[in-house]
Write a protein that holds these residues in place. Structure first.
Motif, PDB file in Angstrom:
ATOM      1  N   GLU A 276     -19.926 -45.187  27.602  1.00 31.41           N
ATOM      2  CA  GLU A 276     -19.710 -46.594  27.239  1.00 31.41           C
ATOM      3  C   GLU A 276     -18.788 -47.279  28.241  1.00 31.41           C
ATOM      4  N   ARG A 277     -17.670 -46.615  28.578  1.00 29.32           N
ATOM      5  CA  ARG A 277     -16.726 -47.188  29.540  1.00 29.32           C
ATOM      6  C   ARG A 277     -17.382 -47.303  30.920  1.00 29.32           C
ATOM      7  N   HIS A 278     -18.104 -46.259  31.304  1.00 31.73           N
ATOM      8  CA  HIS A 278     -18.802 -46.228  32.599  1.00 31.73           C
ATOM      9  C   HIS A 278     -19.759 -47.414  32.701  1.00 31.73           C
ATOM     10  N   ASP A 279     -20.609 -47.578  31.697  1.00 34.38           N
ATOM     11  CA  ASP A 279     -21.622 -48.630  31.726  1.00 34.38           C
ATOM     12  C   ASP A 279     -20.999 -50.027  31.720  1.00 34.38           C
TER      13      ASP A 279
ATOM     14  N   LEU B 217     -19.540 -50.635  35.228  1.00 34.88           N
ATOM     15  CA  LEU B 217     -20.621 -50.780  36.198  1.00 34.88           C
ATOM     16  C   LEU B 217     -21.324 -52.130  36.039  1.00 34.88           C
ATOM     17  N   ALA B 218     -21.514 -52.579  34.816  1.00 38.17           N
ATOM     18  CA  ALA B 218     -22.171 -53.868  34.569  1.00 38.17           C
ATOM     19  C   ALA B 218     -21.323 -55.031  35.083  1.00 38.17           C
ATOM     20  N   ARG B 219     -20.010 -54.866  35.076  1.00 37.43           N
ATOM     21  CA  ARG B 219     -19.117 -55.937  35.546  1.00 37.43           C
ATOM     22  C   ARG B 219     -19.002 -55.985  37.064  1.00 37.43           C
ATOM     23  N   ALA B 220     -19.400 -54.930  37.743  1.00 39.25           N
ATOM     24  CA  ALA B 220     -19.263 -54.882  39.205  1.00 39.25           C
ATOM     25  C   ALA B 220     -20.215 -55.883  39.857  1.00 39.25           C
ATOM     26  N   PRO B 221     -19.722 -56.616  40.849  1.00 39.96           N
ATOM     27  CA  PRO B 221     -20.619 -57.512  41.591  1.00 39.96           C
ATOM     28  C   PRO B 221     -21.729 -56.695  42.247  1.00 39.96           C
TER      29      PRO B 221
ATOM     30  N   ALA C  62     -22.766 -50.102  44.124  1.00 39.80           N
ATOM     31  CA  ALA C  62     -22.905 -48.717  44.610  1.00 39.80           C
ATOM     32  C   ALA C  62     -21.539 -48.066  44.802  1.00 39.80           C
ATOM     33  N   ASP C  63     -20.579 -48.823  45.320  1.00 38.10           N
ATOM     34  CA  ASP C  63     -19.226 -48.280  45.484  1.00 38.10           C
ATOM     35  C   ASP C  63     -18.591 -47.979  44.130  1.00 38.10           C
ATOM     36  N   MET C  64     -18.777 -48.881  43.170  1.00 41.27           N
ATOM     37  CA  MET C  64     -18.239 -48.664  41.828  1.00 41.27           C
ATOM     38  C   MET C  64     -18.884 -47.434  41.205  1.00 41.27           C
ATOM     39  N   GLN C  65     -20.179 -47.295  41.361  1.00 41.95           N
ATOM     40  CA  GLN C  65     -20.883 -46.147  40.803  1.00 41.95           C
ATOM     41  C   GLN C  65     -20.368 -44.849  41.418  1.00 41.95           C
ATOM     42  N   ALA C  66     -20.097 -44.850  42.710  1.00 45.15           N
ATOM     43  CA  ALA C  66     -19.571 -43.654  43.374  1.00 45.15           C
ATOM     44  C   ALA C  66     -18.186 -43.301  42.839  1.00 45.15           C
TER      45      ALA C  66
END
Length: 90
Positions: A40-43, A46-50, A55-59
């Motif tokens: 939940e926190r991950h998603d 990630l959804a808030r990342a521009p 891709a950097d946030m996901q890494a």
């Protein structure tokens, strides 16, 4: 070179990393509940990342997940010995 995350997002990512031990303790005994809370926190982050920084946030999120056993990947779990002291000769 990756662009820095917006300050609020970078702060929330750092907060997540700091809160992982508490998150694990809250769900002690239930790896499924721990993994669900992490997802939940991950998603959300990630959804808030521009889009340009997603891709950097996901890494970064993946590295946190690997450290806590929530994402597949190699973890370094051993210590590396320090170099031996230099011996003076002569």
């Amino acid at each position: 070179m990756p662009m820095p995350l917006p300050p609020d997002l970078a702060a929330d990512l750092a907060a997540l990393e700091q809160e992982m031990s508490h998150l694990q303790l809250r769900h002690l005994g239930s790896m499924f509940a721990f993994a669900s809370a992490w997802a939940e926190r991950h998603d959300t982050l990630l959804a808030r990342a521009p889009a340009a920084q997603r891709a950097d946030m996901q890494a970064q999120l993946r590295r946190i997940g690997i450290r806590w056993g929530l994402a597949p990947g190699a973890r370094v779990t051993m210590q590396f010995p320090v170099l031996p002291a230099l011996q003076r000769t002569g």
